[in-house]
Design an enzyme around this catalytic site. Structure first.
Site, PDB file in Angstrom:
ATOM      1  N   CYS A   2       0.876  -1.172   0.000  1.00 17.61           N
ATOM      2  CA  CYS A   2       0.000   0.000   0.000  1.00 17.61           C
ATOM      3  C   CYS A   2       0.915   1.225   0.000  1.00 17.61           C
ATOM      4  O   CYS A   2       2.120   1.109   0.135  1.00 17.61           O
ATOM      5  CB  CYS A   2      -0.853   0.037   1.255  1.00 17.61           C
ATOM      6  SG  CYS A   2      -1.843  -1.422   1.492  1.00 17.61           S
ATOM      7  N   ARG A  27       1.514   1.300  -5.922  1.00 16.45           N
ATOM      8  CA  ARG A  27       1.701   0.340  -4.827  1.00 16.45           C
ATOM      9  C   ARG A  27       0.397  -0.325  -4.441  1.00 16.45           C
ATOM     10  O   ARG A  27       0.356  -1.225  -3.597  1.00 16.45           O
ATOM     11  CB  ARG A  27       2.298   1.033  -3.603  1.00 16.45           C
ATOM     12  CG  ARG A  27       3.624   1.704  -3.825  1.00 16.45           C
ATOM     13  CD  ARG A  27       4.099   2.404  -2.566  1.00 16.45           C
ATOM     14  NE  ARG A  27       4.301   1.422  -1.509  1.00 16.45           N
ATOM     15  CZ  ARG A  27       5.424   0.713  -1.359  1.00 16.45           C
ATOM     16  NH1 ARG A  27       6.429   0.885  -2.195  1.00 16.45           N
ATOM     17  NH2 ARG A  27       5.557  -0.163  -0.394  1.00 16.45           N
ATOM     18  N   TRP A  74      -3.873  -1.740  -1.204  1.00 15.82           N
ATOM     19  CA  TRP A  74      -3.889  -2.987  -1.962  1.00 15.82           C
ATOM     20  C   TRP A  74      -4.375  -4.040  -0.975  1.00 15.82           C
ATOM     21  O   TRP A  74      -3.651  -4.394  -0.039  1.00 15.82           O
ATOM     22  CB  TRP A  74      -2.505  -3.323  -2.501  1.00 15.82           C
ATOM     23  CG  TRP A  74      -2.483  -4.615  -3.238  1.00 15.82           C
ATOM     24  CD1 TRP A  74      -1.975  -5.812  -2.813  1.00 15.82           C
ATOM     25  CD2 TRP A  74      -3.032  -4.876  -4.523  1.00 15.82           C
ATOM     26  NE1 TRP A  74      -2.164  -6.786  -3.739  1.00 15.82           N
ATOM     27  CE2 TRP A  74      -2.814  -6.249  -4.809  1.00 15.82           C
ATOM     28  CE3 TRP A  74      -3.688  -4.106  -5.468  1.00 15.82           C
ATOM     29  CZ2 TRP A  74      -3.230  -6.839  -5.990  1.00 15.82           C
ATOM     30  CZ3 TRP A  74      -4.103  -4.693  -6.644  1.00 15.82           C
ATOM     31  CH2 TRP A  74      -3.871  -6.044  -6.898  1.00 15.82           C
ATOM     32  N   ASN A 100       0.891   0.272   6.089  1.00 16.16           N
ATOM     33  CA  ASN A 100       1.276  -0.583   4.964  1.00 16.16           C
ATOM     34  C   ASN A 100       1.995  -1.776   5.556  1.00 16.16           C
ATOM     35  O   ASN A 100       2.989  -1.622   6.246  1.00 16.16           O
ATOM     36  CB  ASN A 100       2.197   0.167   3.990  1.00 16.16           C
ATOM     37  CG  ASN A 100       2.780  -0.785   2.941  1.00 16.16           C
ATOM     38  OD1 ASN A 100       2.137  -1.766   2.582  1.00 16.16           O
ATOM     39  ND2 ASN A 100       3.986  -0.512   2.491  1.00 16.16           N
ATOM     40  N   GLU A 479      10.311 -13.495 -20.571  1.00 15.73           N
ATOM     41  CA  GLU A 479      10.024 -12.093 -20.224  1.00 15.73           C
ATOM     42  C   GLU A 479       8.996 -11.516 -21.185  1.00 15.73           C
ATOM     43  O   GLU A 479       8.067 -10.816 -20.771  1.00 15.73           O
ATOM     44  CB  GLU A 479      11.309 -11.281 -20.226  1.00 15.73           C
ATOM     45  CG  GLU A 479      11.121  -9.791 -19.986  1.00 15.73           C
ATOM     46  CD  GLU A 479      10.401  -9.464 -18.684  1.00 15.73           C
ATOM     47  OE1 GLU A 479      10.273 -10.350 -17.815  1.00 15.73           O
ATOM     48  OE2 GLU A 479       9.929  -8.313 -18.557  1.00 15.73           O
ATOM     49  N   LYS A 601       2.640  -2.766  -8.238  1.00 19.81           N
ATOM     50  CA  LYS A 601       4.029  -2.615  -8.641  1.00 19.81           C
ATOM     51  C   LYS A 601       4.982  -3.341  -7.705  1.00 19.81           C
ATOM     52  O   LYS A 601       5.968  -3.899  -8.118  1.00 19.81           O
ATOM     53  CB  LYS A 601       4.404  -1.127  -8.694  1.00 19.81           C
ATOM     54  CG  LYS A 601       5.845  -0.872  -9.123  1.00 19.81           C
ATOM     55  CD  LYS A 601       6.100  -1.340 -10.543  1.00 19.81           C
ATOM     56  CE  LYS A 601       7.536  -1.109 -10.958  1.00 19.81           C
ATOM     57  NZ  LYS A 601       7.846  -1.709 -12.261  1.00 19.81           N
TER      58      LYS A 601
END
Ligand code: AGP
Length: 606
Positions: A2, A27, A74, A100, A479, A601
């Site tokens: 978060c 985030r 989040w 967080n 990737e 992220k």
């Protein structure tokens, strides 16, 4: 996972906090909230959804104050909802906080507090902290927070305000990032540097188990026991513009195009005299003694490690065992006595990667971290750290962090080869020279953007794809598949080209798109026979091919040509078309490129 933000000063808190939260949405962004101290009362506004929902609510009910805390969430405990959004308060509403992290023993604490009469309004673990502080509050917020922290097991970056003590914000940090921004008669708290860009470039980066009392004109840092901690001010050299989009539609495209600059910055910091030079680490004894490397990371960083494995084994003749962190930490590792761990993490906060590092350290294994964030947990807890200098990477899909991680992998392999032998000085010098100038080759590939965009436009409706390659090309295929999956939501599978015939070939049918990486000169014949296999079954093949191997790609339906660099360095170029292709596939499909669904992220929970 978060973002938290706080402000105390002479200006209006709400706009500062909202702007800071907007830089932290990567985030987590499933709900957001803000609390301000107004005279002797606390006002709270919080909403499910993106930050824009909160801003909408504030338009209708403005909050005026010069001290406040904010949060973008989040979800880890409790679904995204208004009530589960932070900030959270105690029963009386006199104490409010944002958090967080994860409180691992929240369930037992919650039961205990409820038995003591506390009323919970949310399903979150965080709310437990507010009621704990209430339980211990006897006139000193600082002491009450310290007592509450003593009961908590888990991770937290915390900011607390209390209406009975209106001139301060209390903060604490354990296993989640938190920085203090220093202003003139005003101070800030934030989860990460981008939130402070344009406000201050002077910050304190909190270390583990540090506790802070922040007022308008003072920042007092102690450890959890109350002992004063002296800290140096860290000068942030990221300019505010760097964290903005610079005219690109999305952060991801901006960051794709920043790769030449990021590579130059990264390589110059780790090469001197035209050769890889990591002597600044003062780690040569460990490096020389290393007979095995454990390479551990997650996601894109793991894919960079796969390239590192091949380069290290080839150049330095050191065996490398690669693993994804969430698997590594549950294996029964047979630790080699002369080994070291290399952990790679853009954010430096990925929980699984941090846990793998701690497992190595518990077993007396030295850890070398590769990260993009100065002061991150990984950077502070590893024995040595090599920084990628990619600057802030805001898009959830990692691009410039990946290519600069590759640059560090090559630098490490070349430096280790210098220390341990295994490759001739002439070859080391030639590779180092080519690596030091790879940014120019990357610029050539970026210039193909419009060609690649047209490819994406043509194939935008596909439902699934394969990415094929051998050796380095297989690592890059992984990737490329991840990029396409995570931002365009198309199912994409990377496969070792030689493995298709052992099953997946059954999936190849008329029109199935296959991205084929063809950069490894010594493997091109083998790869071409695999391409013939899929072509014979109706596949449409897009070749990402070095120009000197173009002859081998004649049968492919599309060709994206790359400069003919040394095969070892080809991954840095081959990934660029895959990044651009994925970007435009997502754009044409109307996806949220920078903030793809379900993802954040920095994955700071396990
Ligand atoms: C990459 O595009 C993804 N967003 C994700 O796989 C990411 O690489 C992974 O979560 C690891 O993050 P880190 O590098 O910050 O540890």
């Amino acid at each position: 996972m978060c973002g938290i933000m706080g402000y105390i000063g002479h200006g209006q808190a709400v706009p500062v906090i909202i702007e800071g939260l907007s830089k932290l949405e990567y985030r987590g962004y499933d709900s957001a909230g803000i609390a301000v101290l107004n005279g002797n009362s606390i006002e709270v506004t919080k909403r499910k959804g993106r930050l824009a929902e909160l801003q909408e609510a504030l338009l209708h009910a403005p909050m005026v104050s010069d001290i406040g805390i904010g949060h973008t969430r989040w979800a880890t405990h409790g679904v995204p909802s208004d009530s589960n959004a932070h900030p959270h308060s105690d029963c009386s509403g006199r104490i409010t906080l944002v958090h967080n992290g994860i409180i691992e023993n929240y369930y037992s604490l919650r039961k205990e507090l409820m038995l003591e009469g506390h009323i919970f309004l949310s399903e979150t673990d965080t709310e437990v902290i507010a009621h704990l502080v209430e339980k211990y509050y006897q006139g000193s917020l600082e002491e009450a927070v310290r007592s509450a922290l003593a009961d908590i097991h888990g991770s937290f970056a915390l900011a607390v305000i209390c209406q009975d003590e209106p001139g301060k914000i209390i903060a604490a940090k354990k296993d989640s990032p938190l920085i203090i921004g220093l202003g003139e008669n005003e101070n800030y708290l934030a989860s990460d540097i981008p939130a402070l860009l344009g406000k201050t470039n002077r910050v304190y980066i909190l270390e583990e188990e540090e506790f802070v009392v922040v007022t308008r004109d003072r920042v007092e840092i102690t450890n959890f026991a109350g002992d004063t901690v002296e800290k140096n001010v860290f000068e942030v050299d990221w300019d505010p513009i760097a964290a903005e989009k610079n005219g690109y539609e999305h952060f991801m495209l901006k960051e794709i195009h920043e790769q030449p600059h990021a590579l130059r910055q990264t390589l110059r910091s780790n090469m001197s005299g035209g050769l890889a030079d990591l002597s600044y680490l003062e780690f040569d004894e460990v490096l020389k003694d290393t007979e095995k490397i454990y390479m551990v990371a997650c996601g894109t960083a793991y894919h960079a490690g796969l390239v590192g494995k091949i380069a290290l084994e080839k150049l330095a003749r050191v065996p490398v065992e690669t693993d994804i962190a969430s698997e590594f930490r549950y294996r029964d590792i047979l630790w080699h006595p002369h080994s070291m761990m290399v952990v790679i993490s853009q954010s430096g906060e990925t929980a699984d990667t941090l846990a793998a590092m701690r497992e190595a350290k518990r077993n007396g294994i030295k850890v070398l971290a590769v990260t993009n964030v100065v002061g991150s947990t990984l950077a502070r807890q590893a024995d040595r750290v090599i920084y990628t200098h990619a600057g802030p990477e805001i898009a959830v899909a990692s691009t410039k962090a990946y290519s600069t991680q590759l640059a560090i992998m090559y630098t490490l392999a070349l430096y280790l080869a210098r220390l341990k032998g295994g490759t001739s000085p002439e070859e080391i010098a030639a590779l180092s020279h080519e690596l030091l100038h790879i940014d120019k080759q990357v610029e050539k590939v970026l210039a193909e953007q419009e060609t690649i965009k047209k490819l994406a436009e043509k194939y935008q409706q596909v439902q699934s794809t394969f990415f094929l390659g051998r050796g380095y090309d297989y690592a890059v295929a992984m990737e490329g598949a991840l990029k396409l999956k995570e931002i365009s939501y198309i199912h994409a599978e990377a496969y070792a080209a030689g493995e298709l015939k052992h099953g997946p070939l059954a999936l190849i049918d008329e029109g199935v798109p296959v991205m084929a990486l063809i950069t490894q000169d010594h493997l091109v014949e083998k790869t071409m026979s695999n391409i013939k296999e899929v072509k014979a079954r109706g596949a449409v093949v897009v070749a990402i091919c070095k120009e000197n191997l173009q002859e081998a790609c004649q049968e492919c339906d599309e060709q994206i040509l790359l400069p003919a660099v040394h095969p070892m360095l080809a991954p840095i170029l081959a990934v660029i078309p895959l990044q651009i292709f994925s970007y435009y596939m997502a754009v044409f499909r109307g996806c949220d490129v920078d903030k793809p669904r379900n993802l954040a992220k920095s994955v700071t929970v396990e």
